[in-house]
Design a protein around this motif. Structure first.
Motif, short mmCIF file in Angstrom:
data_model
loop_
_atom_site.label_atom_id
_atom_site.label_comp_id
_atom_site.label_asym_id
_atom_site.label_seq_id
_atom_site.Cartn_x
_atom_site.Cartn_y
_atom_site.Cartn_z
N ALA A 194 0.82 -1.22 0.00
CA ALA A 194 0.00 0.00 0.00
C ALA A 194 0.85 1.27 0.00
CB ALA A 194 -0.93 0.00 1.21
N GLN A 195 2.15 1.13 0.23
CA GLN A 195 3.07 2.27 0.22
C GLN A 195 2.67 3.34 1.24
OE1 GLN A 195 5.94 2.61 -2.29
NE2 GLN A 195 5.53 0.45 -1.89
N TRP A 196 2.18 2.90 2.40
CA TRP A 196 1.81 3.84 3.46
C TRP A 196 2.86 3.76 4.56
CZ3 TRP A 196 -1.09 2.93 8.42
CH2 TRP A 196 -1.44 4.15 9.02
N ARG A 197 3.52 4.88 4.86
CA ARG A 197 4.59 4.92 5.84
C ARG A 197 4.37 6.06 6.83
NH1 ARG A 197 8.55 1.57 3.71
NH2 ARG A 197 8.39 1.22 1.45
N PRO A 198 3.52 5.84 7.81
CA PRO A 198 3.27 6.89 8.81
C PRO A 198 4.42 7.02 9.79
CG PRO A 198 2.10 4.91 9.40
CD PRO A 198 2.74 4.63 8.07
N ASP A 199 4.30 7.92 10.76
CA ASP A 199 5.36 8.10 11.76
C ASP A 199 5.39 6.89 12.70
OD1 ASP A 199 3.69 8.77 14.37
OD2 ASP A 199 2.81 9.93 12.71
N GLU A 200 6.47 6.81 13.49
CA GLU A 200 6.71 5.64 14.33
C GLU A 200 5.60 5.40 15.36
OE1 GLU A 200 8.81 3.05 14.74
OE2 GLU A 200 9.39 3.53 12.71
N ALA A 201 5.12 6.48 15.98
CA ALA A 201 4.09 6.32 16.99
C ALA A 201 2.82 5.72 16.39
CB ALA A 201 3.78 7.68 17.64
N THR A 202 2.45 6.21 15.21
CA THR A 202 1.26 5.68 14.53
C THR A 202 1.47 4.23 14.13
OG1 THR A 202 0.72 7.88 13.68
CG2 THR A 202 -0.30 5.99 12.59
N MET A 203 2.66 3.92 13.62
CA MET A 203 2.93 2.55 13.18
C MET A 203 2.89 1.56 14.34
SD MET A 203 3.34 0.73 10.54
CE MET A 203 3.80 1.88 9.25
N LEU A 204 3.39 1.97 15.50
CA LEU A 204 3.34 1.10 16.67
C LEU A 204 1.90 0.83 17.08
CD1 LEU A 204 4.77 -0.45 18.91
CD2 LEU A 204 4.97 1.69 20.20
N LYS A 205 1.06 1.87 17.03
CA LYS A 205 -0.36 1.68 17.36
C LYS A 205 -1.02 0.72 16.38
CE LYS A 205 -1.05 6.24 19.48
NZ LYS A 205 -1.74 7.55 19.37
N VAL A 206 -0.73 0.89 15.08
CA VAL A 206 -1.31 0.02 14.06
C VAL A 206 -0.85 -1.42 14.28
CG1 VAL A 206 -1.37 -0.51 11.59
CG2 VAL A 206 -1.51 1.86 12.37
N ALA A 207 0.43 -1.62 14.62
CA ALA A 207 0.95 -2.96 14.85
C ALA A 207 0.21 -3.65 16.00
CB ALA A 207 2.45 -2.88 15.16
N ARG A 208 -0.04 -2.90 17.07
CA ARG A 208 -0.75 -3.49 18.20
C ARG A 208 -2.20 -3.80 17.85
NH1 ARG A 208 2.05 0.35 22.84
NH2 ARG A 208 3.67 -1.15 23.42
N TRP A 209 -2.83 -2.87 17.12
CA TRP A 209 -4.21 -3.12 16.73
C TRP A 209 -4.32 -4.35 15.82
CZ3 TRP A 209 -8.63 -1.76 18.71
CH2 TRP A 209 -8.71 -0.58 19.46
N MET A 210 -3.34 -4.53 14.94
CA MET A 210 -3.36 -5.68 14.05
C MET A 210 -3.20 -6.98 14.83
SD MET A 210 -4.16 -4.70 11.13
CE MET A 210 -4.17 -6.43 10.65
N THR A 211 -2.44 -6.94 15.93
CA THR A 211 -2.32 -8.12 16.79
C THR A 211 -3.69 -8.51 17.34
OG1 THR A 211 -0.06 -7.53 17.42
CG2 THR A 211 -1.25 -9.04 18.88
N GLY A 212 -4.46 -7.51 17.79
CA GLY A 212 -5.80 -7.79 18.29
C GLY A 212 -6.75 -8.28 17.22
N VAL A 213 -6.66 -7.69 16.03
CA VAL A 213 -7.53 -8.11 14.92
C VAL A 213 -7.25 -9.56 14.55
CG1 VAL A 213 -8.03 -7.76 12.48
CG2 VAL A 213 -7.88 -5.79 14.01
N TRP A 214 -5.96 -9.89 14.41
CA TRP A 214 -5.62 -11.26 14.04
C TRP A 214 -6.04 -12.26 15.11
CZ3 TRP A 214 -5.42 -12.28 9.36
CH2 TRP A 214 -4.76 -11.48 8.42
N ALA A 215 -6.03 -11.84 16.37
CA ALA A 215 -6.48 -12.72 17.44
C ALA A 215 -7.95 -13.09 17.27
CB ALA A 215 -6.26 -12.05 18.80
N LEU A 216 -8.77 -12.11 16.92
CA LEU A 216 -10.19 -12.39 16.70
C LEU A 216 -10.39 -13.31 15.50
CD1 LEU A 216 -11.70 -8.82 17.31
CD2 LEU A 216 -11.77 -10.79 18.85
N VAL A 217 -9.65 -13.04 14.43
CA VAL A 217 -9.76 -13.89 13.25
C VAL A 217 -9.31 -15.31 13.56
CG1 VAL A 217 -9.00 -14.23 10.87
CG2 VAL A 217 -9.46 -11.92 11.72
#
Length: 498
Positions: free
Chosen positions: A362-385
């Protein structure tokens, strides 16, 4: 009273592991910390994390059942694993460390472009969800049996949801550091549990039981009599097929590659990779010994006469035949194996999503703080899946260890083949790699579902070999007829400067 004590031990373990995982993980300052632990983890901890990740509940509850009805055939498979991991250590690991990657598939992006990288990542995500679904279900089996002792008929889905919730508690916050250190502790727990079972069974069967098991061939490691194409435990299949299978699982699967990428150096990564093969062989022998001693204890009675499946055998022994408290400890050990594998899967799924799909595709490269939040949210999403995928396997009648390995091996041929195509065929470009990858997935599916040899399906270790051959042949042929082109995609960047 015994059931209450056992349940108390299990609850205490669940609370303790969540707290310990959070304490050991430290503070995550960036997405790179979250995914690779600042590349600061000691090789021996990573080695045990690799073993805990691949062992899971499948080994703990299934291998004793396989040994009960057969022999020490899984130790034979471990010899092939050692060969494969030595090749991974010296052929593939240098590519990952040299590129400073957080995902193994970033090499494919660098070599072939983002389309191949994204396709490999998607394939990993789907097959990992399926394989981990089997593992989660396997972990729920002894818990369901224990709750049944209280007269509680709890659905597998509810048990799976509870296991996942506790695992997410420390994985979501702590990232790879929490995963590795809790894996280390959890491995120790289930190994101690297996040793306790061996001691208890030894006192029950005595020297006579050992002799009977020996005479019945229960301690046989190398089997030259089984058919090569249909038995995963035939000598050639175990050595050659096992080597290719572990090259796929440990060289091209983000689940394992991410563990190694958290090491301090390439040298440490190699130690962790090769050492894990030795450790897994010891574990296979330990859990096979449990199965052989159970066979001696039951005087060779068939599983059907005991009204048990191979996956229920060990769980029944744990719950009904161990002293008070030890049953709870062993069930906690099985939970440890389940949670160790699950936490690793969730972290690697999140990593691949961010590095291979969000940043590269997707070529999306936000700042580090945003990326860390996204990484944690993806962990939760994958857990539900993951919980949803686990519910698909609550009616399987086959040994879950073989089912889990079969599911994963469907894609390993395409993944490993893509890496080898990049290394062995210099003319191959992005088009050749994508076409070869898709052809391999189709060809492997046909081999798994369509090849019938004397009424028996093809043994799962050969799926990887078939996949690698298809990838290399198709990729090489396309490269010969296409004019040579350079990959137009920019070189993928790590999640953060490393």
């Amino acid at each position: 009273m015994q059931d209450v004590v056992n349940l108390a031990v299990i609850v205490a373990y669940l609370v303790a592991i969540a707290v310990i995982g959070l304490k050991l993980s430290g503070r995550q300052r960036s997405a790179t910390d979250y995914f690779t632990g600042e590349r600061s983890l000691p090789w021996w901890a990573v080695m045990f994390s690799i073993v805990a990740t691949e062992t899971s509940t499948l080994t703990v509850i299934s291998v004793p059942g396989v040994a009960y009805g057969g022999s020490f055939s899984y130790v034979e498979l471990a010899v092939g694993y050692l060969v494969g991991r030595i090749l991974v250590a010296f052929v593939l690991l240098p590519l990952y460390f040299r590129g400073g990657f957080v995902s193994a598939y970033q090499y494919l992006g660098q070599r072939f472009g983002r389309h191949t990288q994204g396709l490999a990542s998607l394939t990993f995500l789907v097959t990992r969800l399926l394989a981990e679904g089997v593992r989660l279900f396997a972990g729920a089996i002894p818990i369901k049996l224990l709750l049944a002792e209280f007269g509680l008929d709890v659905n597998y889905f509810v048990i799976v949801l509870a296991i996942t919730a506790v695992t997410v508690a420390y994985t979501y916050v702590g990232g790879i550091k929490a995963v590795v250190w809790t894996d280390f502790l959890q491995m120790g727990l289930y190994v101690v549990g297996a040793v306790i079972c061996v001691v208890v069974l030894w006192t029950q069967v005595g020297a006579g039981g050992w002799a009977a098991a020996w005479d019945a061939g229960k301690f046989t490691v190398f089997d030259f009599s089984k058919p090569i194409l249909t038995s995963p435990y035939a000598f050639v299949t175990a050595i050659v097929g096992g080597a290719l299978l572990t090259m796929g699982s440990h060289g091209s699967d983000q689940l394992i590659a991410q563990r190694v990428l958290s090491c301090r150096s390439l040298s440490d990564g190699r130690k962790a990779m090769i050492g894990s093969a030795v450790a897994i062989g010891v574990q296979f022998a330990l859990f096979s010994l449990v199965g052989a001693l159970l066979w001696a204890r039951n005087r060779g009675a068939s599983l059907s006469s005991l009204n048990l499946t191979s996956d229920q055998l060990f769980g029944e022994f744990i719950l009904r035949d161990l002293p008070m408290g030890l049953s709870g400890l062993l069930v906690a050990g099985i939970l440890a194996a389940t949670m160790g594998s699950l936490s690793s899967a969730l972290n690697s799924l999140s990593t691949s999503t961010i590095a291979d799909l969000v940043q590269s595709w997707a070529q999306w490269r936000p700042d580090e703080a945003t990326m860390l939040k996204v990484a944690r949210w993806m962990t939760g999403v994958w857990a539900l899946v993951m919980v949803g995928f686990a519910s698909l396997f609550t009616t399987t009648k086959d040994p879950v260890v073989e089912l889990g390995l079969s599911i994963a091996s469907y894609s390993y041929g395409a993944l490993l083949g893509a890496f080898l195509l990049g290394l062995l065929v210099p003319r191959a470009d992005g088009v050749a790699s994508v076409v070869a990858f898709l052809a391999t997935l189709i060809g492997t599916a046909w081999a798994a579902l369509g090849i019938d040899i004397g009424g028996q399906p093809l043994a799962f270790p050969w799926f990887v070999a078939i996949g690698v051959v298809i990838t290399l042949v198709v990729g090489a042929l396309i490269s010969l007829v296409r004019p040579r082109t350079d990959v137009a995609e920019p070189e993928p960047e790590p999640v953060a400067p490393v």
